[in-house]
Design an enzyme around this catalytic site. Sequence first.
Site, PDB file in Angstrom:
ATOM      1  N   LYS A  14     -10.050   1.172   8.717  1.00  0.00           N
ATOM      2  CA  LYS A  14      -8.999   2.193   8.889  1.00  0.00           C
ATOM      3  C   LYS A  14      -9.540   3.605   8.612  1.00  0.00           C
ATOM      4  CE  LYS A  14      -6.274   0.371   5.751  1.00  0.00           C
ATOM      5  NZ  LYS A  14      -7.019  -0.818   5.296  1.00  0.00           N
ATOM      6  N   ARG A  89       2.203   0.071   2.708  1.00  0.00           N
ATOM      7  CA  ARG A  89       1.572  -1.191   2.330  1.00  0.00           C
ATOM      8  C   ARG A  89       2.596  -2.216   1.865  1.00  0.00           C
ATOM      9  NH1 ARG A  89      -3.907   0.838   1.242  1.00  0.00           N
ATOM     10  NH2 ARG A  89      -5.295  -0.833   0.622  1.00  0.00           N
ATOM     11  N   ARG A 128     -20.175  -2.109   1.793  1.00  0.00           N
ATOM     12  CA  ARG A 128     -19.743  -0.754   1.422  1.00  0.00           C
ATOM     13  C   ARG A 128     -19.926  -0.537  -0.083  1.00  0.00           C
ATOM     14  NH1 ARG A 128     -13.707   0.943   3.091  1.00  0.00           N
ATOM     15  NH2 ARG A 128     -13.112  -0.008   1.125  1.00  0.00           N
ATOM     16  N   ARG A 134     -17.481   2.664  -5.209  1.00  0.00           N
ATOM     17  CA  ARG A 134     -16.131   2.161  -5.525  1.00  0.00           C
ATOM     18  C   ARG A 134     -16.249   0.832  -6.235  1.00  0.00           C
ATOM     19  NH1 ARG A 134     -12.131   2.528  -0.408  1.00  0.00           N
ATOM     20  NH2 ARG A 134     -11.124   0.943  -1.696  1.00  0.00           N
ATOM     21  N   ARG A 146      -7.686  -8.235  -3.376  1.00  0.00           N
ATOM     22  CA  ARG A 146      -7.100  -7.242  -2.460  1.00  0.00           C
ATOM     23  C   ARG A 146      -6.645  -7.909  -1.165  1.00  0.00           C
ATOM     24  NH1 ARG A 146     -12.008  -3.442  -2.497  1.00  0.00           N
ATOM     25  NH2 ARG A 146     -11.025  -2.307  -0.799  1.00  0.00           N
TER      26      ARG A 146
HETATM   27  P1  ADP Z   1      -8.828  -0.500   1.278  1.00  0.00           P
HETATM   28  O1  ADP Z   1      -8.038  -0.390   2.545  1.00  0.00           O
HETATM   29  O2  ADP Z   1     -10.285  -0.718   1.514  1.00  0.00           O
HETATM   30  O3  ADP Z   1      -8.247  -1.486   0.287  1.00  0.00           O
HETATM   31  P2  ADP Z   1      -7.779   2.023   0.227  1.00  0.00           P
HETATM   32  O4  ADP Z   1      -8.652   3.193  -0.033  1.00  0.00           O
HETATM   33  O5  ADP Z   1      -6.757   2.128   1.303  1.00  0.00           O
HETATM   34  O6  ADP Z   1      -8.823   0.856   0.494  1.00  0.00           O
HETATM   35  O7  ADP Z   1      -7.006   1.607  -1.113  1.00  0.00           O
HETATM   36  C1  ADP Z   1      -7.675   1.430  -2.344  1.00  0.00           C
HETATM   37  C2  ADP Z   1      -6.676   1.002  -3.420  1.00  0.00           C
HETATM   38  O8  ADP Z   1      -5.729   2.074  -3.636  1.00  0.00           O
HETATM   39  C3  ADP Z   1      -5.808  -0.213  -3.079  1.00  0.00           C
HETATM   40  O9  ADP Z   1      -6.448  -1.428  -3.388  1.00  0.00           O
HETATM   41  C4  ADP Z   1      -4.577   0.044  -3.973  1.00  0.00           C
HETATM   42  O10 ADP Z   1      -4.839  -0.273  -5.315  1.00  0.00           O
HETATM   43  C5  ADP Z   1      -4.417   1.552  -3.898  1.00  0.00           C
HETATM   44  N1  ADP Z   1      -3.516   1.970  -2.790  1.00  0.00           N
HETATM   45  C6  ADP Z   1      -3.873   2.660  -1.680  1.00  0.00           C
HETATM   46  N2  ADP Z   1      -2.818   2.873  -0.878  1.00  0.00           N
HETATM   47  C7  ADP Z   1      -1.756   2.286  -1.496  1.00  0.00           C
HETATM   48  C8  ADP Z   1      -0.380   2.132  -1.166  1.00  0.00           C
HETATM   49  N3  ADP Z   1       0.123   2.619  -0.014  1.00  0.00           N
HETATM   50  N4  ADP Z   1       0.427   1.473  -2.028  1.00  0.00           N
HETATM   51  C9  ADP Z   1      -0.057   0.988  -3.183  1.00  0.00           C
HETATM   52  N5  ADP Z   1      -1.338   1.077  -3.559  1.00  0.00           N
HETATM   53  C10 ADP Z   1      -2.194   1.719  -2.729  1.00  0.00           C
END
Ligand code: ADP
Length: 191
Positions: A14, A89, A128, A134, A146
């Site tokens: 994404k 999400r 990654r 991270r 996750r």
């Molecule tokens: P990825 O898609 O690789 O999991 P992101 O950078 O989108 O990585 O998200 C990293 C973390 O940030 C998630 O695992 C969650 O803990 C938190 N997070 C991100 N976006 C949201 C959201 N919309 N609602 C709740 N938690 C979120």
Amino acid sequence: MINLVLFGPPGAGKGTQADVLSKDYHLIHISTGDILREEIAASTPIGLAVKDIICKGELVPDNMVIELIRERIDKNPEANGFLFDGFPRTVPQADALDKLLVQFGRRVSAMLSLEVEVEELISRLLNRGTTSGRSDDADRAVIENRIHVYNEKTQPLIQYYKEAGKYHAINGMGGIDDITHRLKNCIDQLI
Ligand code: ADP
């Protein structure tokens, strides 16, 4: 004006695709993951509150991310459109996004769902993790959590957007440029 939700499990690509698409279509890219990581880096009250949650691969409470999104939409009244990456999400987040956008005279135009096999997700994330710094990418158990959280709480949004007639599946396997091409084909049909 076009407002897109770029959707998919962790590791679906994404963020990579959102960087390209937001430039090419002049959209404001809003990544909740990036915003939350900035908050952590700056040790803000929000950052301190979410740090452990993100390390474990759990979701941050809906009200926190919804407020962050509201601020970003509010700050950009002249935007041509928004590209939401990693948001919504959960179903409550999707409901909140619909309501927020109405307040700003906007709507979600489409949800583009990147579909990637689970083994490929894990391998991309572990890869990654060797360079991203991270911690949530460096640990296989956190990655698996996750994906589990995605299956439980996030995947129901596919049905949500299907019912709204906004769901578009995009094959997220293969090279980055090929996937960009598929996404652009889809977006070009929408505009
Ligand atoms: P990825 O898609 O690789 O999991 P992101 O950078 O989108 O990585 O998200 C990293 C973390 O940030 C998630 O695992 C969650 O803990 C938190 N997070 C991100 N976006 C949201 C959201 N919309 N609602 C709740 N938690 C979120």
